[in-house]
Design an enzyme around this catalytic site. Structure first.
Site, mmCIF file in Angstrom:
data_model
loop_
_atom_site.group_PDB
_atom_site.id
_atom_site.type_symbol
_atom_site.label_atom_id
_atom_site.label_comp_id
_atom_site.label_asym_id
_atom_site.label_seq_id
_atom_site.Cartn_x
_atom_site.Cartn_y
_atom_site.Cartn_z
ATOM 1 N N LEU A 2 1.007 -0.664 -0.505
ATOM 2 C CA LEU A 2 -0.248 -0.116 0.318
ATOM 3 C C LEU A 2 0.663 1.360 -0.120
ATOM 4 O O LEU A 2 1.466 1.586 0.882
ATOM 5 C CB LEU A 2 -0.900 -0.459 1.084
ATOM 6 C CG LEU A 2 -1.884 -0.936 1.416
ATOM 7 C CD1 LEU A 2 -1.017 -2.702 1.872
ATOM 8 C CD2 LEU A 2 -3.182 -0.615 2.091
ATOM 9 N N ARG A 27 1.402 -4.943 8.327
ATOM 10 C CA ARG A 27 2.753 -5.183 8.620
ATOM 11 C C ARG A 27 3.169 -3.179 8.388
ATOM 12 O O ARG A 27 2.993 -3.155 7.965
ATOM 13 C CB ARG A 27 3.868 -5.766 7.009
ATOM 14 C CG ARG A 27 3.852 -7.572 7.553
ATOM 15 C CD ARG A 27 4.525 -7.966 6.210
ATOM 16 N NE ARG A 27 4.422 -9.402 6.532
ATOM 17 C CZ ARG A 27 4.932 -9.979 7.431
ATOM 18 N NH1 ARG A 27 5.509 -9.885 8.213
ATOM 19 N NH2 ARG A 27 4.123 -11.660 7.031
ATOM 20 N N GLY A 54 1.820 4.346 4.193
ATOM 21 C CA GLY A 54 1.750 3.667 3.596
ATOM 22 C C GLY A 54 3.029 1.899 4.453
ATOM 23 O O GLY A 54 2.924 1.882 5.438
ATOM 24 N N SER A 55 1.825 1.485 3.874
ATOM 25 C CA SER A 55 2.818 -0.296 4.606
ATOM 26 C C SER A 55 2.832 -1.592 3.436
ATOM 27 O O SER A 55 2.241 -1.531 2.225
ATOM 28 C CB SER A 55 1.728 -0.175 5.505
ATOM 29 O OG SER A 55 0.424 0.456 4.965
ATOM 30 N N ARG A 56 2.043 -2.432 4.020
ATOM 31 C CA ARG A 56 1.666 -3.834 3.003
ATOM 32 C C ARG A 56 1.114 -4.786 4.608
ATOM 33 O O ARG A 56 0.871 -4.912 5.661
ATOM 34 C CB ARG A 56 2.570 -5.140 3.329
ATOM 35 C CG ARG A 56 3.500 -5.953 2.705
ATOM 36 C CD ARG A 56 4.678 -7.239 2.378
ATOM 37 N NE ARG A 56 4.737 -7.957 2.725
ATOM 38 C CZ ARG A 56 5.748 -8.766 2.858
ATOM 39 N NH1 ARG A 56 6.320 -8.278 2.315
ATOM 40 N NH2 ARG A 56 5.350 -10.531 3.029
#
Length: 417
Positions: free
Chosen positions: A298, A354, A384-386
């Protein structure tokens, strides 16, 4: 004798009324049940917003039992129900007390609890006897400090033990906190009969777009910094920086409505973004079998609200320590992550939220024991991430590959075989 659950002590501010928005929050669990259900509403008044909202949730196979509030004649409530027409009258029964009602799948307390902790505990214990196995009790309590003589603290305690969800409704006078309690375990199969829950703390901008409550808080902080800067340095234009940042920060927390596929074999994306990898692996934390993991990155421009890929029951939740590497790099495998483990009719499914280089805050809103519908909001990750989805490898067929773009709750990333 008719009994009201809202016990008030001498000197208390008086009864707390539930407006339309609070009534919608209290009846949200009723509204999301798409199969036949039995419900019990305790402490109702003829013209109350909560009674109207409860009746609105009824489907053809549903039944509702209503207990009048203290001081409300049962006859007046029966007349009100009859005036709603034959369709409502055939499904709604008015009784004098909860003792006359049959066990219900869902019990709703119409009046917020405002008494002492002991009185609130006695009310909950008594109403729990009206719940069928796996049934849910929904009750509200005033949120501002000092509005109860201990009931709020008792509800917080009960939620820590039996809670499967809470919601804060600010647009009520006074604001109320809605608690959903489940005292006995629910069957996993029940999740497939639910629609995604309505969340009142998301503020609607348009019919299809909301802003998560975290976004309002962040935007409020930015506006507050702008005001303080303007007061401290009235001749400077530094205040424009936080003021102009308020809108983009709020936009980051946008929460759009999504059309969730109705295909029972579909597995939907847990987040918006770009697919980083699709791989088979083993993870002993989730069992002995092999899993198919689909990882989605993301960016700061993507919607960061996470959703549930399949219907299931939350059976575990834990956070693993780690670093804060860029979410697009292999090192992100060892970042701080929150794992939500679901028991489903097809096996164990896991959603991993995450952190990334900038993302340092994970929000997860599904307590252990909660039943979640496919596509339901699970939480979010800030900036911002996963998000990874673990599926039983031999039970699914992947439909996406690295580089594909997906939308959380809408894009089908795999199908059950």
């Amino acid at each position: 004798m008719t009994q009201s659950p809202a016990v008030r002590t001498p000197g208390s501010p008086g009864p707390v009324r539930l407006g339309e928005r609070a009534a919608r929050a209290v009846t949200a669990e009723l509204a999301r049940h798409q199969s036949s259900k039995t419900a019990l509403l305790v402490g109702a008044e003829p013209e109350s917003a909560l009674l109207a909202a409860t009746v609105d949730t009824l489907l053809p196979g549903d039944t509702l039992t209503v207990v009048p509030a203290a001081g409300t004649p049962a006859g007046a409530l029966r007349e009100h129900v009859a005036a709603q027409g034959r369709w409502v009258a055939d499904r709604v029964r008015v009784v004098d007390s909860p003792a006359e009602a049959d066990p219900a799948d869902l019990v709703v307390v119409a009046e917020p609890l405002t008494g002492t902790a002991e009185e609130a505990r006695a009310t909950l214990d008594a109403l729990a006897k009206n719940l069928a196995d796996g049934g849910l009790l929904t009750v509200a309590v005033p949120a501002p400090p000092g509005r109860t003589a201990g009931a709020a603290a008792e509800l917080d305690r009960q939620s820590a033990l039996f809670g499967v969800g809470t919601d804060l409704v600010l647009r009520n006078r006074p604001p109320v906190r809605v608690h959903r309690l489940r005292f006995t375990a629910a069957e996993v199969a029940g999740a497939a009969r639910l629609t995604p829950a309505y969340r009142t703390s998301s503020v609607p901008l348009t019919r299809g777009m909301h802003i998560d409550s975290n976004g309002l808080a962040a935007a409020g902080i930015a506006v507050g910094l702008a005001a303080l800067t303007r007061l401290a340095r009235p001749k400077s234009r530094l205040w424009l920086l936080p003021a102009l940042a308020a809108a983009p920060v709020a936009a980051f927390f946008r929460d759009p409505e999504r059309d969730v596929p109705t295909d029972p074999a579909a597995v939907v994306a847990a987040a918006d973004g770009k697919v980083l990898s699709v791989e088979r692996l083993r993870d002993e934390r989730f069992g002995d079998g092999e899993f198919l993991r689909i990882a989605v990155f993301l960016s700061v421009l993507d919607v960061h609200v996470n959703r549930v890929p399949v219907a299931g029951k939350v059976v575990d939740y834990f956070v693993a320590d780690g670093g804060f590497a860029n979410a697009m790099t292999p090192d992100a495998e060892h970042n701080v992550a929150a794992y939500t483990v679901l028991d489903t009719e097809r096996g164990t499914v896991v959603v991993a939220q995450r952190t990334g280089l900038i993302a340092r805050r994970i929000v997860q809103r599904a307590p252990v024991g909660a039943l979640l519908a496919r596509g339901e909001r699970l939480g979010l990750i800030r900036f911002g991430s996963r998000t990874d989805v673990y599926l039983p490898a031999d039970a699914v067929q992947p439909l996406v590959g690295p580089g594909d773009r997906v939308l959380g709750g809408s894009s089908v990333i795999a199908r059950w075989r």
